[in-house]
Design an enzyme around this catalytic site. Structure first.
Site, PDB file in Angstrom:
ATOM      1  CG  ASP A 308      -2.173  -0.864   0.978  1.00 42.83           C
ATOM      2  OD1 ASP A 308      -2.413  -1.266  -0.188  1.00 42.83           O
ATOM      3  OD2 ASP A 308      -2.890  -1.159   1.947  1.00 42.83           O
ATOM      4  CE1 TYR A 392      -8.930  -5.139   6.773  1.00 43.16           C
ATOM      5  CE2 TYR A 392      -8.273  -5.952   4.611  1.00 43.16           C
ATOM      6  CZ  TYR A 392      -8.682  -6.195   5.909  1.00 43.16           C
ATOM      7  OH  TYR A 392      -8.866  -7.485   6.340  1.00 43.16           O
TER       8      TYR A 392
END
Length: 650
Positions: A308, A392
């Site tokens: 990420d 998320y």
């Protein structure tokens, strides 16, 4: 002739400190200088931009003289029309200039938010993709959620040099609905991001789209429980901390807050005041990578191993926080400036939250003979930010305690990733969360990069293990055990993993500074929850996430060694970063060193985590271990109970 003064020629607002994050004006200056140089023209865009942080020596010289070092910026540019990447160093103060501009071959820089949006648009417009939707009974393409995932190490032969994304999709039942409740299985467009075109649509069979709602908004879950009484956090005299620009002072702690496009929240120059002197503990601390490998081999999941921070960047994913929801109490918020890939500065309001909170009992003792009770309440300073990476949400919390401890805690929440399965089917590689909906097994590996400075730059890492002493003359009753410390002398010796059977931890010491017992002053790294990677050794995700092979790495400081996956993890086949740097097995004793701590959450999804996931927590503690001569929190004042207002004074 125009008399307008260019941004690059205007004086910048005065920067209070060389470690302050880049400002909007500085981003604008970088953009204009690069455009003047011809490096940011046509379709070229900025994919990475960060402050070139001054060295420790430069900061020491600044502290002594007040003369700031040159304010310089590292820039990564990508020109999709030429499939070319370059790096620049730009000076933004004094005599502004592009100091260097060099091409970088064989890399793919991070994917920008603008590429994400454009990728989704061209996928929705693609005829072959629309035909696949129609075969699944989907006609409203505007409700389709398209995510662009880096293809990792799974480019097809002949496509390795392309800048690729593959796109799993979901569909909302209406605007604002939870799309992850309705996975579109078996239909995966692959996009050339340089040309912005769909190069193929992979199809692996039609699976019915699950229909049960996963909407968790308040209106969908009403009525709400009605038996909650208010809890108010009241500080009538204000907070005990102060914020001056980016400098934070609280109790005996002194530090600076920073922020970067790739890492998000950063802490600088953390020190603790002891006997009138601020003693350094950590020079720089950040979470340098977040790696999420998925453990389902199905066509819709096997390529999912996201980085990420390295593939996308934490900065642009950072939330604007809201008082009373994300943070509670007497809050100071810090705004941060960033820059879009086309060079336009923008501001994330309330990106960082600073507040203090009660943390339970700090210490207590009851004297049974006299009935005397001495107890102190603990407070902690909280510096936090929250980012959203598609499904998320991750909260990043740094805690400073009155006893000299530093803790990091990640809070994982949001929506678990989903796939669809045929009626009556189950996957052995995930858990069912709704009819026809499974959530794959996966892991979250965080890598903390901690540039240590325990009472100075010359530090050494010791491994501490507890050992049972064999029965014999030294242990005649069999009850003895001891803590054994062994210095880690080289990088390979320092490739270590947690071992609960021996209560393994690590202590960072300064052997040139001694406490009153003659021992070197130090801080211990106390592991929390952890796990190893479970993908097969040699697999693509294990190669690309090589830093997760060990929980501890130690390297001598080098300014170019900033990220555990290297500078360009997007589509990298693996081996960059920590595995590459430590291959030289450099000595790490009594030197300026960086401790890299890797901690993994093994996520086997529970039905109770659907349709939105209650917070899961993971982290570690840096605890003073011989740094002080005695308990440094003895001067915390006693608490006094005011039944009308609650606890006060602790």
């Amino acid at each position: 002739m125009s008399t307008q003064t260019r941004i690059a020629d205007r004086p910048l607002p005065v920067t209070a400190h060389p470690l302050d994050p880049l400002s909007g004006a500085e981003y604008a200056r970088v953009t204009e200088l690069l455009r003047d140089r011809g490096a940011l023209s046509g379709r070229a865009r900025l994919t990475g931009i960060s402050l070139r942080e001054p060295t420790k020596d430069a900061l020491a010289a600044y502290a002594a003289s007040g003369v700031a070092p040159a304010r310089e910026v590292d820039v990564i540019l990508h020109d999709p029309s030429r499939a070319a990447t370059s790096e620049a160093i730009v000076r933004v103060d004094g005599e502004p200039e592009v100091r260097s501009l060099e091409s970088v071959e064989g890399v793919q820089p991070s994917i920008t938010p603008e590429e994400f949006a454009e990728c989704a648009r061209i996928v929705r417009a693609d005829g072959e993709f629309r035909a696949g939707l129609e075969r699944r009974g989907i006609t409203d393409v505007d409700l389709v959620l398209v995510e662009a995932w880096g293809i990792g190490g799974f480019a097809e032969p002949g496509e390795e040099q392309l800048r690729l994304a593959w796109c799993p999709t979901w569909i909302r039942s209406a605007v604002g609905d939870n799309a992850y409740a309705h996975p579109i299985e078996g239909l995966y467009p692959v996009v050339d991001l340089n040309r912005m075109r769909v190069i193929r649509v992979e199809e692996h069979g039609v699976v019915p789209v699950p229909q049960e709602s996963g909407d968790f908004r308040a209106a969908a879950t009403a009525p709400a429980r009605a038996d909650l009484k208010p809890i108010d956090v009241v500080q009538p005299d204000g907070p005990s901390f102060s914020v001056d620009g980016w400098e934070v002072r609280w109790q005996r702690w002194r530090l600076r807050v920073g922020f970067t496009q790739r890492e998000g929240l950063v802490l600088h120059t953390i020190g603790y005041e002891d006997a009138g002197r601020v003693r350094p503990v950590v020079h720089r601390a950040s979470i340098a990578e977040l790696f999420i490998p998925y453990g389902d081999p199905s066509p819709g999941t096997y390529r999912k191993n996201a980085f990420d921070f390295g593939e996308y960047g934490a900065g642009p994913l950072t939330n604007s926080l809201e008082l009373g929801c994300d943070c509670l109490g007497d809050i100071t918020y810090l705004d941060v400036d960033l820059c879009s890939s086309d060079g336009e500065p923008y501001t994330i309001r309330n990106a960082i939250c600073v507040h203090e909170e009660d943390a339970g009992i700090l210490w207590k003792h009851t004297d049974a003979a006299t009935g005397c009770v001495e107890v102190r309440r603990s407070r902690r300073l909280v510096i936090s930010s929250i980012l959203t990476a598609d499904n998320y949400d991750y909260g990043f919390y740094w805690y400073l305690y009155q006893d000299g401890a530093i803790e990091f805690e990640a809070k994982l929440t949001g929506i678990v990733l989903t796939s669809a399965v045929a009626e009556g089917s189950r996957s052995r590689f995930g858990r069912m969360v709704a009819p026809g909906v499974t959530s794959p097994n996966h892991q979250h590996f965080f890598c903390a990069r901690i540039d240590m400075a325990v009472d100075g730059a010359a530090n050494t890492v010791e491994e501490l293990c507890t050992r049972t002493v064999p029965i014999g003359p030294e242990n005649p009753h069999g009850n003895a055990f001891e803590s054994v410390a062994a210095p880690l002398r080289t990088e390979r010796e320092a490739m270590r993993s947690v071992e609960p059977a021996v209560a393994r931890r690590w202590r960072i010491v300064n052997r040139s500074r001694r406490n009153r017992f003659g021992d070197p002053v130090g801080y211990s790294l106390i592991p929390g929850e952890n796990c190893p990677p479970f993908a097969t050794p040699g697999s693509s995700s294990r190669r690309r996430g090589g830093f997760a092979e060990h929980h501890l790495w130690v390297t001598p400081f080098h300014p170019d060694e900033r990220y555990p996956t290297g500078s360009y993890p997007n589509q990298h086949r693996g081996g960059a970063g920590l595995p590459e740097w430590t291959a030289g097995d450099r000595p790490i004793e009594d030197t300026d060193l960086v401790v890299w701590y890797v901690f993994g959450s093994n996520h086997i999804v529970r039905p109770e985590e659907w349709p939105v996931m209650p917070v899961a927590r993971i982290g570690f503690v840096l605890q003073p271990d011989g740094f002080f001569d005695r308990n440094p929190s003895l001067d915390v004042p006693p608490s006094h109970c005011d039944h009308r207002r609650g606890a006060d004074g602790g």
